[in-house]
Motif scaffolding. Sequence first.
Motif, short mmCIF file in Angstrom:
data_model
loop_
_atom_site.label_atom_id
_atom_site.label_comp_id
_atom_site.label_asym_id
_atom_site.label_seq_id
_atom_site.Cartn_x
_atom_site.Cartn_y
_atom_site.Cartn_z
N THR A 109 0.80 -1.23 0.00
CA THR A 109 0.00 0.00 0.00
C THR A 109 0.83 1.28 0.00
O THR A 109 0.29 2.36 0.23
CB THR A 109 -0.93 0.02 1.23
OG1 THR A 109 -0.15 -0.08 2.42
CG2 THR A 109 -1.93 -1.12 1.16
N SER A 110 2.13 1.19 -0.25
CA SER A 110 2.94 2.41 -0.27
C SER A 110 4.12 2.26 -1.21
O SER A 110 4.69 1.18 -1.37
CB SER A 110 3.44 2.76 1.13
OG SER A 110 4.32 1.77 1.61
N PHE A 111 4.46 3.37 -1.87
CA PHE A 111 5.62 3.43 -2.73
C PHE A 111 6.85 3.80 -1.90
O PHE A 111 6.74 4.38 -0.81
CB PHE A 111 5.43 4.48 -3.83
CG PHE A 111 4.43 4.10 -4.87
CD1 PHE A 111 4.76 3.20 -5.88
CD2 PHE A 111 3.14 4.62 -4.86
CE1 PHE A 111 3.84 2.84 -6.86
CE2 PHE A 111 2.21 4.27 -5.82
CZ PHE A 111 2.56 3.38 -6.82
N ALA A 112 8.02 3.47 -2.43
CA ALA A 112 9.27 3.89 -1.80
C ALA A 112 9.33 5.42 -1.76
O ALA A 112 8.68 6.10 -2.57
CB ALA A 112 10.46 3.33 -2.58
N SER A 136 4.42 10.48 -6.18
CA SER A 136 5.23 10.82 -5.02
C SER A 136 5.04 9.79 -3.93
O SER A 136 3.95 9.61 -3.39
CB SER A 136 4.85 12.21 -4.49
OG SER A 136 5.51 12.46 -3.26
N GLY A 137 6.15 9.10 -3.59
CA GLY A 137 6.15 8.21 -2.44
C GLY A 137 6.70 8.90 -1.20
O GLY A 137 6.87 8.26 -0.17
N PRO A 141 -0.33 10.58 2.76
CA PRO A 141 -0.13 9.35 2.00
C PRO A 141 0.51 9.63 0.64
O PRO A 141 0.68 10.79 0.26
CB PRO A 141 -1.55 8.82 1.83
CG PRO A 141 -2.38 10.06 1.77
CD PRO A 141 -1.74 10.99 2.77
N ASP A 142 0.82 8.56 -0.11
CA ASP A 142 1.35 8.69 -1.46
C ASP A 142 0.35 9.49 -2.32
O ASP A 142 -0.85 9.49 -2.07
CB ASP A 142 1.58 7.32 -2.08
CG ASP A 142 2.61 6.50 -1.32
OD1 ASP A 142 3.44 7.10 -0.61
OD2 ASP A 142 2.56 5.26 -1.44
N LEU A 166 -2.30 21.44 -10.11
CA LEU A 166 -3.60 21.41 -10.75
C LEU A 166 -4.51 20.33 -10.18
O LEU A 166 -5.73 20.51 -10.08
CB LEU A 166 -3.45 21.18 -12.26
CG LEU A 166 -2.69 22.25 -13.04
CD1 LEU A 166 -2.60 21.85 -14.51
CD2 LEU A 166 -3.37 23.61 -12.91
N ASN A 167 -3.94 19.20 -9.83
CA ASN A 167 -4.74 18.10 -9.32
C ASN A 167 -3.85 17.13 -8.56
O ASN A 167 -2.65 17.03 -8.83
CB ASN A 167 -5.45 17.37 -10.46
CG ASN A 167 -6.83 16.88 -10.05
OD1 ASN A 167 -7.09 16.63 -8.87
ND2 ASN A 167 -7.73 16.74 -11.02
N THR A 168 -4.45 16.43 -7.61
CA THR A 168 -3.71 15.43 -6.86
C THR A 168 -4.65 14.27 -6.53
O THR A 168 -5.84 14.49 -6.30
CB THR A 168 -3.12 16.03 -5.57
OG1 THR A 168 -2.39 15.03 -4.87
CG2 THR A 168 -4.20 16.59 -4.66
N TYR A 169 -4.13 13.06 -6.57
CA TYR A 169 -4.91 11.85 -6.30
C TYR A 169 -4.25 11.14 -5.12
O TYR A 169 -3.16 10.57 -5.24
CB TYR A 169 -4.94 10.96 -7.54
CG TYR A 169 -5.37 11.71 -8.79
CD1 TYR A 169 -6.71 11.83 -9.11
CD2 TYR A 169 -4.42 12.32 -9.62
CE1 TYR A 169 -7.11 12.52 -10.24
CE2 TYR A 169 -4.82 13.02 -10.75
CZ TYR A 169 -6.17 13.13 -11.06
OH TYR A 169 -6.56 13.83 -12.17
N LEU A 170 -4.93 11.17 -3.98
CA LEU A 170 -4.35 10.69 -2.72
C LEU A 170 -4.42 9.18 -2.59
O LEU A 170 -5.41 8.55 -2.94
CB LEU A 170 -5.08 11.34 -1.54
CG LEU A 170 -4.92 12.86 -1.36
CD1 LEU A 170 -5.84 13.34 -0.26
CD2 LEU A 170 -3.47 13.19 -1.05
N ASP A 171 -3.34 8.62 -2.04
CA ASP A 171 -3.31 7.22 -1.60
C ASP A 171 -3.75 6.26 -2.70
O ASP A 171 -4.70 5.49 -2.54
CB ASP A 171 -4.21 7.06 -0.37
CG ASP A 171 -3.66 6.00 0.57
OD1 ASP A 171 -2.57 5.47 0.30
OD2 ASP A 171 -4.34 5.71 1.57
#
Length: 601
Positions: A109-112, A136-137, A141-142, A166-171
């Motif tokens: 559930t997480s990136f480096a 972005s890890g 959250p990512d 402009l936009n961000t997509y969480l986790d």
Amino acid sequence: MNSGRPWARSGMRAFVVRCFTIVVAGVLLPALRQTAMAQTFPPNASWLPLQRTDPMTMVTTPIGDPEGDTAGERDVVGNEQFPMAYVWSDTTHYYFRLRIDQTVLPSATSFAPFGWGCVIDTDLDPSDYEFSTLVSGISNPDEVRLWANSTQQTPNDPGDTPETLLNTYLDPLTLGSMGYGYAREATAGSNFPLATPTPDFFIDWAVERSSFESAGVGAQAPLRIACGTAANGTFLSQDYSGPANLPDLLGDPVVCDQSGCVLQNCAGFGTPCSAGVGACASTGTYVCNAAGQAVCNAFPRKPGVEVCDSVDNNCDGTIDEGCGDSDMDGLTDPVELDLGTDPEDPDSDNDGLPDGQEPEPGIDSDGDGAINALDPDSDGDGLPDGVDNCPLTKNTDLGDLDGDGAGDACDDDDDGDGVLDPVDNCVRHVNPVQEDEDGDNLGDACEPGLDSDGDGVANPFDNCWSDANTNQQDIDGDGIGDPCDPDTLPVDMPTDDADEDGVPDTRDNCPHAGNKEQMDIDGDGFGDTCDADGDNDGLPNEIDPCPLDPRSSCPNPSGEVMDCTCRVTGSGSSPAESSPFFWLALSATLYGARRRTRQRR
């Protein structure tokens, strides 16, 4: 548990921090994001590899990157067989893919704690980029982020810091989260490094098409993309596909519409075009479709209601229909009064062209202080508009190759073969099917040294280059040799002086091109008027700045050669001559010209 790693998160602390971040983001950034949905990434066969054309060799190959130039999860890898970066699109999203030398997931559930992303150039200026997107890890959250780079602080820098999120997509890896499904890891099917193979992985991510459209990026906009990794969640900083110089990193343009992405490497790409008439007219550029053909990306605007304002508001090709026109010149009386022309005189400037036929009547094209409707010579070339076949473009010779009434200087299809000049591989030679035997984007009909039908007459001088016509027989004198002419009629019977220059064909060094004085400056037996290389310097006339002077450069004043401007070594070269593309094309052309010259002898 991976508490031994510097990016480890304890259970309770991770939960509290993550909840706090989501609450703050929901309060402070509501305008930055729309409700995201899980994505269906395209199958492997659909992804388009990013490619780059070498400016010296003109060879196009997928972009790659050697293994081991950056450590661990930030090591982007690839070669021609297994490309480094890919892109795709559909009706709702753009998709990006990078090949990484090892897994980027320390947990499910997480990136480096690094970044992976691409910068996107939308204005075809390689010194800057307009958008960037990355995974972005580092954030908690990512996140998948889309940035706008409105000001390039450092020209040519792929790591220039963008200004606007402009936009961000969480986790994106957590089921049920706002951004779930917007990024993933997938097996790559390759094993770098080649010496000690280990499995590679793809990191894929998506951003909504609507975010680009809101920023003014249309579905037919050409995009140039460069990718790499980051030590932060904002800008790229590591493992590009080469030195950190944006013009060298950007791939060839791609157009990503609602059905996928297409590489933009067809002939004519980027040249201006237009669509629609009157108020519906719009401009654009030629782009490549999936079949590799150049098509105009401009679309007509929506028609309006016609009013008397000298504009074709309803876009039917007629201006101000239904309005009064006392002199029947095509301009309504109110418009004439507004322009200053005489509503009782159909030709207010006495140039032989009715006021209503004056091109752009309210504009002063030549800057002499008089609008075109009141200027007998709108382009200032000394020819009255009524006899000028290009009234807004200087063309004192009135050249009209295809005889369609539009001078070559303003004709978008000089040779009348149905292929517009910007995409025609032989602008001045009829070649409707665009044959190009050697694939050099110079059509067979005008290829120096090429004799497609083997009749001894090179294509550029052959009136029927696809069928043998050794004597250049053209019985109806229409310029199309009899074997190629479907409407040949016995109008003019052949004589022993085909070009009518007074020299019998048996003694004429150019039997099918007038050369009364029999000039042959290079003494090769072919008269200057029909010799593809008039000075025998190996440089075909079409690209030779001094076609009757064998010097490749001119140390003496160019005025020594009548009507010719020579290249002076080290100065005065044209932009085309200073380009490596010019010399590559020239080398190929020289080869063909020398081969033809040897065949003559």
